[in-house]
Design a protein around this motif. Structure first.
Motif, PDB file in Angstrom:
ATOM      1  N   ARG A 242      -3.161  41.977  -7.116  1.00  0.00           N
ATOM      2  CA  ARG A 242      -2.018  41.502  -6.336  1.00  0.00           C
ATOM      3  C   ARG A 242      -0.733  41.642  -7.138  1.00  0.00           C
ATOM      4  NH1 ARG A 242       0.780  36.855  -6.590  1.00  0.00           N
ATOM      5  NH2 ARG A 242      -0.772  36.067  -8.072  1.00  0.00           N
ATOM      6  N   SER A 243       0.209  42.399  -6.626  1.00  0.00           N
ATOM      7  CA  SER A 243       1.543  42.467  -7.207  1.00  0.00           C
ATOM      8  C   SER A 243       2.371  41.307  -6.668  1.00  0.00           C
ATOM      9  CB  SER A 243       2.235  43.784  -6.848  1.00  0.00           C
ATOM     10  OG  SER A 243       1.500  44.888  -7.314  1.00  0.00           O
ATOM     11  N   HIS A 244       3.240  40.755  -7.507  1.00  0.00           N
ATOM     12  CA  HIS A 244       4.145  39.701  -7.040  1.00  0.00           C
ATOM     13  C   HIS A 244       5.307  39.579  -8.020  1.00  0.00           C
ATOM     14  CE1 HIS A 244       5.517  36.258  -4.814  1.00  0.00           C
ATOM     15  NE2 HIS A 244       5.516  35.508  -5.908  1.00  0.00           N
ATOM     16  N   SER A 245       6.426  39.075  -7.533  1.00  0.00           N
ATOM     17  CA  SER A 245       7.585  38.848  -8.393  1.00  0.00           C
ATOM     18  C   SER A 245       8.542  37.892  -7.712  1.00  0.00           C
ATOM     19  CB  SER A 245       8.295  40.165  -8.703  1.00  0.00           C
ATOM     20  OG  SER A 245       8.646  40.840  -7.511  1.00  0.00           O
ATOM     21  N   THR A 246       9.472  37.372  -8.495  1.00  0.00           N
ATOM     22  CA  THR A 246      10.444  36.435  -7.987  1.00  0.00           C
ATOM     23  C   THR A 246      11.536  37.150  -7.194  1.00  0.00           C
ATOM     24  OG1 THR A 246      11.827  34.539  -8.604  1.00  0.00           O
ATOM     25  CG2 THR A 246      11.969  36.503  -9.996  1.00  0.00           C
ATOM     26  N   LYS A 247      12.441  36.370  -6.655  1.00  0.00           N
ATOM     27  CA  LYS A 247      13.528  36.909  -5.836  1.00  0.00           C
ATOM     28  C   LYS A 247      14.613  37.463  -6.758  1.00  0.00           C
ATOM     29  CE  LYS A 247      14.358  34.805  -1.929  1.00  0.00           C
ATOM     30  NZ  LYS A 247      14.844  33.842  -0.898  1.00  0.00           N
ATOM     31  N   ASN A 248      14.419  38.715  -7.140  1.00  0.00           N
ATOM     32  CA  ASN A 248      15.319  39.399  -8.066  1.00  0.00           C
ATOM     33  C   ASN A 248      15.363  40.867  -7.651  1.00  0.00           C
ATOM     34  OD1 ASN A 248      16.398  40.840 -10.321  1.00  0.00           O
ATOM     35  ND2 ASN A 248      15.841  39.148 -11.683  1.00  0.00           N
ATOM     36  N   ALA A 249      16.558  41.380  -7.394  1.00  0.00           N
ATOM     37  CA  ALA A 249      16.695  42.754  -6.898  1.00  0.00           C
ATOM     38  C   ALA A 249      16.190  43.782  -7.888  1.00  0.00           C
ATOM     39  CB  ALA A 249      18.160  43.037  -6.548  1.00  0.00           C
ATOM     40  N   ASN A 250      16.095  43.414  -9.172  1.00  0.00           N
ATOM     41  CA  ASN A 250      15.604  44.356 -10.184  1.00  0.00           C
ATOM     42  C   ASN A 250      14.082  44.403 -10.241  1.00  0.00           C
ATOM     43  OD1 ASN A 250      18.213  45.006 -10.930  1.00  0.00           O
ATOM     44  ND2 ASN A 250      18.300  43.479 -12.564  1.00  0.00           N
ATOM     45  N   MET A 251      13.428  43.503  -9.539  1.00  0.00           N
ATOM     46  CA  MET A 251      11.956  43.457  -9.527  1.00  0.00           C
ATOM     47  C   MET A 251      11.431  44.276  -8.350  1.00  0.00           C
ATOM     48  SD  MET A 251       9.959  41.714 -11.675  1.00  0.00           S
ATOM     49  CE  MET A 251       9.934  40.406 -12.918  1.00  0.00           C
ATOM     50  N   GLN A 252      11.589  45.566  -8.412  1.00  0.00           N
ATOM     51  CA  GLN A 252      11.106  46.438  -7.340  1.00  0.00           C
ATOM     52  C   GLN A 252       9.820  47.116  -7.802  1.00  0.00           C
ATOM     53  OE1 GLN A 252      14.035  48.689  -4.997  1.00  0.00           O
ATOM     54  NE2 GLN A 252      15.615  47.924  -6.398  1.00  0.00           N
ATOM     55  N   LYS A 253       8.711  46.612  -7.289  1.00  0.00           N
ATOM     56  CA  LYS A 253       7.397  47.073  -7.739  1.00  0.00           C
ATOM     57  C   LYS A 253       6.703  47.982  -6.725  1.00  0.00           C
ATOM     58  CE  LYS A 253       6.565  42.977 -10.608  1.00  0.00           C
ATOM     59  NZ  LYS A 253       5.722  41.768 -10.799  1.00  0.00           N
ATOM     60  N   GLU A 254       7.379  48.315  -5.635  1.00  0.00           N
ATOM     61  CA  GLU A 254       6.778  49.239  -4.683  1.00  0.00           C
ATOM     62  C   GLU A 254       6.441  50.543  -5.404  1.00  0.00           C
ATOM     63  OE1 GLU A 254       9.591  47.640  -4.324  1.00  0.00           O
ATOM     64  OE2 GLU A 254       9.794  46.749  -2.322  1.00  0.00           O
ATOM     65  N   PRO A 255       5.213  51.056  -5.260  1.00  0.00           N
ATOM     66  CA  PRO A 255       4.831  52.261  -6.003  1.00  0.00           C
ATOM     67  C   PRO A 255       5.787  53.422  -5.806  1.00  0.00           C
ATOM     68  CG  PRO A 255       2.897  51.259  -5.000  1.00  0.00           C
ATOM     69  CD  PRO A 255       4.090  50.514  -4.480  1.00  0.00           C
ATOM     70  N   TRP A 256       6.291  53.593  -4.586  1.00  0.00           N
ATOM     71  CA  TRP A 256       7.147  54.739  -4.289  1.00  0.00           C
ATOM     72  C   TRP A 256       8.550  54.611  -4.882  1.00  0.00           C
ATOM     73  CZ3 TRP A 256       4.568  51.654  -0.851  1.00  0.00           C
ATOM     74  CH2 TRP A 256       5.299  50.647  -0.226  1.00  0.00           C
ATOM     75  N   LYS A 257       8.839  53.497  -5.537  1.00  0.00           N
ATOM     76  CA  LYS A 257      10.150  53.309  -6.161  1.00  0.00           C
ATOM     77  C   LYS A 257      10.094  53.416  -7.681  1.00  0.00           C
ATOM     78  CE  LYS A 257      12.027  50.378  -2.467  1.00  0.00           C
ATOM     79  NZ  LYS A 257      12.638  49.072  -2.128  1.00  0.00           N
TER      80      LYS A 257
END
Length: 876
Positions: A514-529
């Motif tokens: 499970r991927s997860h992160s806080t509300k931060n625009a720099n936390m972009q964990k989508e594989p395609w990004k």
């Protein structure tokens, strides 16, 4: 040489993990009387009692010892021990005028009759000779080498060190206080349940929708469980489940990929996430929606909320229906601590149920130990959302740890029990499921675990494999971590894509991915990004997870049967090896019974990760490179970003998904048997069931497999499928993939010639078997040519690295024309495919050329820097 991989075939056929063991006495005293327990199927197994003491033999390795001055012994289930009936146990009871002696094959208990409360002067337990560790125990003794358990949460931890975002908060830099587990190197454990809370009814009787409720114990009683196991840790874990209950089998979808992010997603944005996963052909099973699903603004919602935010989700029903149409499960975040304010949609219904005036608009406080409140909260608040389509709850209790009314009652523990067991009683069509923090001993019955908000650092990555495997020592085998970390150390940091990639590769081999992160625009964990350097490796890690789904699910069934979790410390299998306990290798663990994982937990140096690995005795196949390694040694191994250190026991048969899948919803997916190198006789097992029904304890099927060699012939037997379940496909498509072999000269299935496909870049042969009749046994015979060189010495890794590096060289020198010897190495896979009759000579030529690679690069007249780049990139 025979190697047995059949995870629990003996268990499935006999219902037992162990047979009767010879009894050994611990005294030469002649008894005045002797009794032996009757051989009943299930029994209380009470061995002896008087007016104040009672001894129960739960198993030959567990004795319950009770003292009550009034002789009112406890038969109620406790939070730890929910079972009071046990399988028959072999023991003898010998009585003299002054003493009672209770003997099993593992220990002998002696108690001075009529002497009252247990002390070091009237009670002792001595190990029998059958144990690998000798001891003599008296009350007051404590083991010196506990192997650890788990802890409520990793919230605020950077690795094992606590650092709050509020720097004025006490405890900065403190070590995580890992709780004790039930295993020790001393060979024995005493579990003290004397002050543990009880239930007022049988939690295993599901005939009523009403939950058995918490009950406090009498004072001045003793309720101890003594466990004797030597270094047979696996047996100890199984024995624990005999009185503490089994580890439930989660729904199959749990073992797929979960997408989660603390982000104010709208309906449209969530649909786009689903479409992106589909467009990039990345499987997905669970969507997690954090707290923004409900109102969070003052006057409408807050940290706690139960009413959909219709600005973001205009029609929750249609949103949830869309997810169901795409075979996705959904969980919503829930912080229950702030109660139910008057602005919540279902406030009025709950207020009336509780006898309050809804017009008063008084906030209904959360009151977990109040059965009236809890029943109303479950039925009036949560149930309507579940009927809309919410599959399970992500409970996120972070407030007051214990109940106001019953100080010993953990709010976390109690929430886990109430949610999970309420589902057991009121939702018979599906398996109970929740997602919350660890509440304490006994919580292994209520899973999945949510480990909390960790920092996105290499230290956090490095700590989690150890934390995860050690939790198996209390049966808490399904921790779910925020892969990639929840938050940055500094808010404005950027996502470390290498760190996230290595974390995702670890996630393939965790209980929950499970991927997860806080509300931060720099936390972009989508594989395609993630860009071209890291996106392929992250996507491959998710696909590999789905490939291993049948193996993982089979191991999850094993956990239910045996108490041995999916991720387990190495000392379970290698208890006499000091390396299995060493802090230097504590991150290594077994993933199921056949795979060893050695996580990469440090950043690369010059594009390469170097890992120091201890391989236990035996032979181990390194999947990243195709190298067979001899165990019983410490090695340093090197890996590129698209490689990960996973080692499979030689000869293993691993059931995998035989085709691309979008999720784990179907029972009909094709199965491929991955057979690894090793000239041993091996066995394997494939487990299947409905995936999410409640009857998995009795309704399931298993198929066994065997492989052996007769000279140059490999014989693979597919057993008859045994068992049945609702929705079981009448037939199943099978294939077999054998690694580390040359092109076969003949392949026969049930005596008839069949085609095969050779995969040269993997040195593997793939054989499609169609849909054989699962009610019958089948035989596959593969004949290999004579005179083949050894293939499992790293060729697979060398093939891949050479090809990739030669492609990179063209971008450093577009005019390069590879010389003789070097050029052939880049196209070795194609040559093996096109000229199978030249297989041995082509392999030998590649090996000779590779051994003189520096000379060939000089012949190529590469610049010194290009030559060094080439050698570094192929890990020469």
């Amino acid at each position: 040489m025979k190697k047995t991989n059949l995870l629990f075939s003996g268990l499935l056929s006999s219902g037992l993990l162990f047979g009767s063991l010879a009894l050994v006495g611990c005294t030469d005293s002649k008894p005045d009387a002797e009794t032996t327990n009757p051989e009943t199927e299930m029994s209380t197994n009470i061995a002896w009692q008087d007016s104040q003491a009672r001894f129960t033999v739960i198993a030959d390795g567990v004795i319950r010892m009770e003292y009550d001055k009034d002789g009112q012994f406890c038969d109620n289930p406790s939070f730890i021990a929910t079972l009071r009936q046990y399988p028959k146990a072999n023991f003898t009871v010998k009585e003299t005028e002054q003493m009672v002696l209770i003997s099993t094959s593992k220990m002998c208990l002696s108690y001075k009759k009529g002497s009252g409360k247990f002390t070091a002067n009237n009670l002792a337990i001595q190990a029998e000779a059958s144990l690998s560790k000798s001891f003599t125990w008296h009350p007051g003794d404590t083991p010196q080498n506990n192997l650890g358990g788990t802890y409520r949460t990793l919230d605020g931890y950077d690795g094992s060190k606590y650092y709050s975002w509020d720097h004025n908060k006490p405890g900065q830099g403190q070590e995580l206080p890992l709780e004790d587990g039930i295993l020790t190197r001393d060979g024995w454990t005493l579990l003290d349940d004397s002050k543990g809370l009880l239930f007022d009814g049988d939690v295993n009787d599901l005939s009523s929708a009403e939950l058995p409720w918490v009950k406090e114990r009498k004072d001045d009683t003793i309720d101890w469980y003594f466990m004797a196991y030597g270094h047979d840790y696996k047996q100890a874990l199984h024995d624990y489940t005999l009185f503490a209950g089994r580890i439930p089998l989660p729904p199959r979808y749990v073992f797929g990929y979960w997408w989660s992010r603390y982000w104010s997603y709208s309906d449209a944005e969530m649909r786009q996430v689903v479409k992106d996963f589909q467009e990039y052909a990345i499987p997905l099973d669970v969507l997690v929606v954090d707290m923004d699903w409900h109102w969070v603004e003052p006057g409408k919602g807050g940290w706690t909320g139960y009413t959909w935010n219709d600005r973001l989700f205009p029609s929750p029903e249609k949103f949830l229906q869309y997810l169901k149409q795409n075979n996705l499960q959904i969980t919503l975040n829930l912080h229950p601590a702030d109660g139910i304010p008057a602005y919540e949609d279902k406030y009025g219904q709950l207020a009336e149920y509780l006898g309050m005036d809804p017009l008063s608009k008084e906030t209904i406080p959360y009151d977990g130990s109040n059965p009236k409140f809890m029943r109303g909260w479950l039925d009036k608040i949560l149930l309507p959302l579940q009927k809309q389509g919410v599959d399970f709850w992500w409970l996120d209790w972070q407030q007051q740890l214990n109940d106001n009314r019953i100080p010993a009652l953990s709010n976390t523990w109690w929430l886990n029990y109430c949610i999970f067991d309420n589902q057991r009683r009121t939702q018979p069509e599906h398996r109970p499921m929740l997602y919350h923090r660890w509440g304490g001993m006994g919580n292994h019955r209520y899973q999945i675990g949510f480990s909390g908000d960790t920092y996105s650092t290499w230290a956090s990555l490095a700590y989690q494999p150890y934390f995860n495997a050690t939790a198996s020592n209390v049966g808490y085998g399904y921790w779910s971590h925020d892969i990639g970390g929840h938050m940055f150390v500094n808010y404005n940091d950027k996502l470390d894509r290498e760190l996230y990639t290595r974390w995702m590769q670890l996630g393939t081999y965790l209980p929950v991915m499970r991927s997860h992160s806080t509300k931060n625009a720099n936390m972009q964990k989508e594989p395609w990004k993630l860009g071209s350097e890291f996106q392929p490796a992250v996507t491959a890690s998710i696909r590999q997870r789905y490939k291993l789904a049948p193996y993982i699910y089979t191991a999850a069934r094993e956990a239910y049967e045996t108490g041995i979790s999916l991720c387990r410390p190495l000392y379970y299998d290698y208890p006499e090896a000091e390396e299995a306990y060493a802090s230097e290798f504590r991150n290594q663990y077994m993933f199921g019974s056949q795979m060893l994982v050695a996580p990469i937990t440090e950043p690369m140096v010059d594009g390469v990760s170097t890992v120091k690995i201890w391989l236990p005795e035996g032979q181990w196949f390194e999947t990243a490179t195709g190298t067979m390694l001899q165990g019983g040694q410490i090695l340093e191994r090197r890996f590129l970003i698209d490689e990960y250190p996973v080692y499979v026991k030689a000869g293993s048969i691993i059931p995998t998904t035989g085709s691309d899948v979008k999720n784990l919803a179907s029972c009909s997916d094709k199965v491929c048997l991955d057979i690894y190198p090793g000239n041993v006789e091996s066995e394997g097992l494939y487990y299947e069931d409905n995936g999410n029904d409640r009857d998995y304890d009795k309704k399931y099927a298993v198929t066994s497999f065997k492989t052996r060699y007769e000279g140059k012939k490999q014989i693979i037997n597919l057993g008859e499928r045994k068992g049945s379940y609702n929705g079981m496909p009448a037939r199943r498509s099978y294939s077999v993939k054998v690694y580390g072999v040359p092109v076969p000269t003949e392949v026969l299935f049930d005596g008839k010639s069949v085609d095969c496909t050779y995969i040269p870049e993997e040195l593997a042969v793939l054989i499609e078997l169609g849909e054989p009749d699962t009610a019958c046994e089948h035989s596959l015979q593969i004949t290999y040519p004579e005179g083949m060189p050894e293939l499992n010495n790293g060729f697979v890794g060398q093939f891949r690295r050479m090809k990739n590096t030669m492609t990179k060289m063209k971008y450093r020198d577009a005019g390069i024309n590879f010389c003789e010897g070097l050029g052939e190495m880049g196209s070795i896979s194609e040559a093996l495919l096109y000229f199978p009759e030249e297989f041995a000579s082509r392999i030998q030529q590649f090996q000779d050329n590779y051994n003189q690679l520096p000379h060939l690069l000089d012949k190529q007249k590469l610049s010194p820097e290009n030559k060094q780049f080439f050698l570094n990139d192929v890990l020469y």
